[in-house]
Design an enzyme around this catalytic site. Structure first.
Site, mmCIF file in Angstrom:
data_model
loop_
_atom_site.group_PDB
_atom_site.id
_atom_site.type_symbol
_atom_site.label_atom_id
_atom_site.label_comp_id
_atom_site.label_asym_id
_atom_site.label_seq_id
_atom_site.Cartn_x
_atom_site.Cartn_y
_atom_site.Cartn_z
ATOM 1 N N ASP A 1 -3.105 -2.123 9.777
ATOM 2 C CA ASP A 1 -3.157 -2.017 8.316
ATOM 3 C C ASP A 1 -3.706 -3.285 7.643
ATOM 4 O O ASP A 1 -3.935 -3.292 6.431
ATOM 5 C CB ASP A 1 -1.752 -1.764 7.737
ATOM 6 C CG ASP A 1 -1.302 -0.322 7.921
ATOM 7 O OD1 ASP A 1 -2.144 0.516 8.289
ATOM 8 O OD2 ASP A 1 -0.116 -0.046 7.690
ATOM 9 N N LYS B 1 0.845 -1.211 0.000
ATOM 10 C CA LYS B 1 0.000 0.000 0.000
ATOM 11 C C LYS B 1 0.867 1.242 0.000
ATOM 12 O O LYS B 1 2.032 1.221 0.441
ATOM 13 C CB LYS B 1 -0.944 0.023 1.199
ATOM 14 C CG LYS B 1 -0.284 0.099 2.576
ATOM 15 C CD LYS B 1 -0.052 1.500 3.102
ATOM 16 C CE LYS B 1 0.847 1.478 4.325
ATOM 17 N NZ LYS B 1 1.458 2.566 4.855
HETATM 18 P P1 ATP Z 1 3.774 -0.403 7.719
HETATM 19 O O1 ATP Z 1 3.692 0.368 6.444
HETATM 20 O O2 ATP Z 1 2.510 -1.161 8.056
HETATM 21 O O3 ATP Z 1 4.354 0.364 8.870
HETATM 22 P P2 ATP Z 1 6.294 -1.520 7.099
HETATM 23 O O4 ATP Z 1 6.472 -1.558 5.623
HETATM 24 O O5 ATP Z 1 6.925 -0.348 7.789
HETATM 25 O O6 ATP Z 1 4.776 -1.617 7.428
HETATM 26 P P3 ATP Z 1 6.796 -4.311 7.395
HETATM 27 O O7 ATP Z 1 7.334 -4.585 6.036
HETATM 28 O O8 ATP Z 1 5.438 -4.840 7.665
HETATM 29 O O9 ATP Z 1 6.894 -2.782 7.787
HETATM 30 O O10 ATP Z 1 7.858 -4.940 8.421
HETATM 31 C C1 ATP Z 1 8.113 -4.418 9.706
HETATM 32 C C2 ATP Z 1 8.821 -5.496 10.528
HETATM 33 O O11 ATP Z 1 7.891 -6.526 10.830
HETATM 34 C C3 ATP Z 1 9.962 -6.182 9.794
HETATM 35 O O12 ATP Z 1 11.173 -5.525 9.983
HETATM 36 C C4 ATP Z 1 9.960 -7.591 10.370
HETATM 37 O O13 ATP Z 1 10.842 -7.694 11.446
HETATM 38 C C5 ATP Z 1 8.551 -7.793 10.914
HETATM 39 N N1 ATP Z 1 7.738 -8.790 10.160
HETATM 40 C C6 ATP Z 1 7.018 -9.788 10.687
HETATM 41 N N2 ATP Z 1 6.396 -10.498 9.738
HETATM 42 C C7 ATP Z 1 6.717 -9.954 8.565
HETATM 43 C C8 ATP Z 1 6.375 -10.265 7.213
HETATM 44 N N3 ATP Z 1 5.580 -11.281 6.884
HETATM 45 N N4 ATP Z 1 6.893 -9.456 6.263
HETATM 46 C C9 ATP Z 1 7.689 -8.401 6.591
HETATM 47 N N5 ATP Z 1 8.061 -8.093 7.840
HETATM 48 C C10 ATP Z 1 7.579 -8.857 8.829
#
Ligand code: ATP
Length: 292
Positions: A137, A10
């Site tokens: 989210d 997203k």
């Molecule tokens: P958001 O935009 O919701 O804040 P994000 O892009 O910042 O998400 P994610 O990619 O969801 O962050 O990952 C954040 C942390 O969550 C990662 O560094 C990892 O340690 C943990 N994590 C747990 N499960 C997953 C997964 N399936 N994919 C990615 N990260 C994961």
């Protein structure tokens, strides 16, 4: 039996924070759009009696911290279905900790896939209720398209998807902690809020220019992403109509009038950045790629 599902990333076309809710979460006002950048999640039924997660990159935890693991556990707990065993394999294309909701997309893909695998015929609402327990989210990622997310991010209203054009997303190498981003907001002396009403009107009137003028992210006032200025300059110089950071960063995106300008921007960005993606808006958050 197998089921393969795509979970889409997203972008935040708008991210504003209105304050703090009684239970301590922040009250947000977000316009979120699914994009074609996706992880692929394969679910395989086994007779091991256990849920296992494997991922094609090492940086992602594969134990009970993984969102896909948590989604599968919550699914079986809620439905009361017997658990013969499940292997989950995640092929990551969405960069993690990027502000692109990669973990939430994987959880959404697992819930959609398990619903398909077990033919539970659960309502979308009931499935989203499970998703809500995994992360704020996740319900958006289960539904997708363009949505207004309010309250703690889980109160969703579907919006018509205006034809905006191709989107270039860049994930710089630096990392941003979402918790630190909210602390920065909480301790800021002054916050410039966004034109939320104007943005909603522009979306409803399919006013492309009005949308481009109002795209914004309040976190850009508090979060230091040194590469952001360079990325935005390259996007703009190649014809991006607007540029913005997504989520708590550090990913930055630009929206273009046409594909050839977007491709030129991608080529130039790739000289300095390893993670550059040419995407399109998607009308859904997940897609079943292979049915059982
Ligand atoms: P958001 O935009 O919701 O804040 P994000 O892009 O910042 O998400 P994610 O990619 O969801 O962050 O990952 C954040 C942390 O969550 C990662 O560094 C990892 O340690 C943990 N994590 C747990 N499960 C997953 C997964 N399936 N994919 C990615 N990260 C994961």
């Amino acid at each position: 039996m197998n089921c393969k599902v795509a979970g889409y990333a997203k972008l935040n076309f708008m991210l504003d924070i209105l304050g703090t809710l009684p239970h301590g979460y922040h009250e947000v006002y977000m316009l979120m759009q699914s994009i074609s950048l996706s992880d692929t999640v394969t679910l395989t039924e086994t007779d091991s009696g256990r849920i296992t997660v494997k991922c094609d990159i090492d940086a992602i935890p594969t134990d009970e911290r993984n969102t896909a693991f948590r989604a599968a556990t919550a699914f079986f707990e809620t439905t009361g279905l017997p658990r013969p065993g499940l292997d989950i394999y995640i092929e990551k294309a969405i960069p993690h900790a990027a502000g692109l909701a990669g973990g939430s997309a994987d959880a959404a893909a697992v819930l959609a896939g398990l619903n398909e695998l077990y033919q539970t015929r659960m309502s979308e609402r009931a499935l989203m209720q499970i998703g809500r327990g995994i992360g704020a989210d996740v319900p958006f990622c289960q539904s997708g398209g363009l949505m207004l997310a309010q309250y703690d991010g889980t109160v969703l209203s579907a919006l018509p998807t205006p034809a905006l054009g191709p989107i270039v997303v860049v994930k710089p190498d630096c990392a941003v902690s979402t918790a630190d981003a909210f602390t920065a907001f909480d301790t800021a002396e002054r916050v410039r809020h966004l034109d939320r009403g104007g943005m909603l009107r522009a979306v409803m009137q399919n006013d492309r220019d009005g949308i481009f003028q109002r795209i914004g992210n309040v976190f850009e006032q508090f979060i230091d992403v040194p590469e952001r200025v360079v990325i935005k300059a390259i996007l703009r110089n190649n014809g991006a109509r607007c540029t913005c950071m997504s989520g708590s960063g550090p990913s930055v995106f630009g929206i273009f009038d046409n594909r050839s300008d977007a491709e030129t921007a991608v080529s130039e960005l790739q000289r300095s950045f390893s993670r550059v993606y040419l995407c399109d808006p998607m009308p859904q958050g997940v897609r079943i790629l292979e049915r059982p």
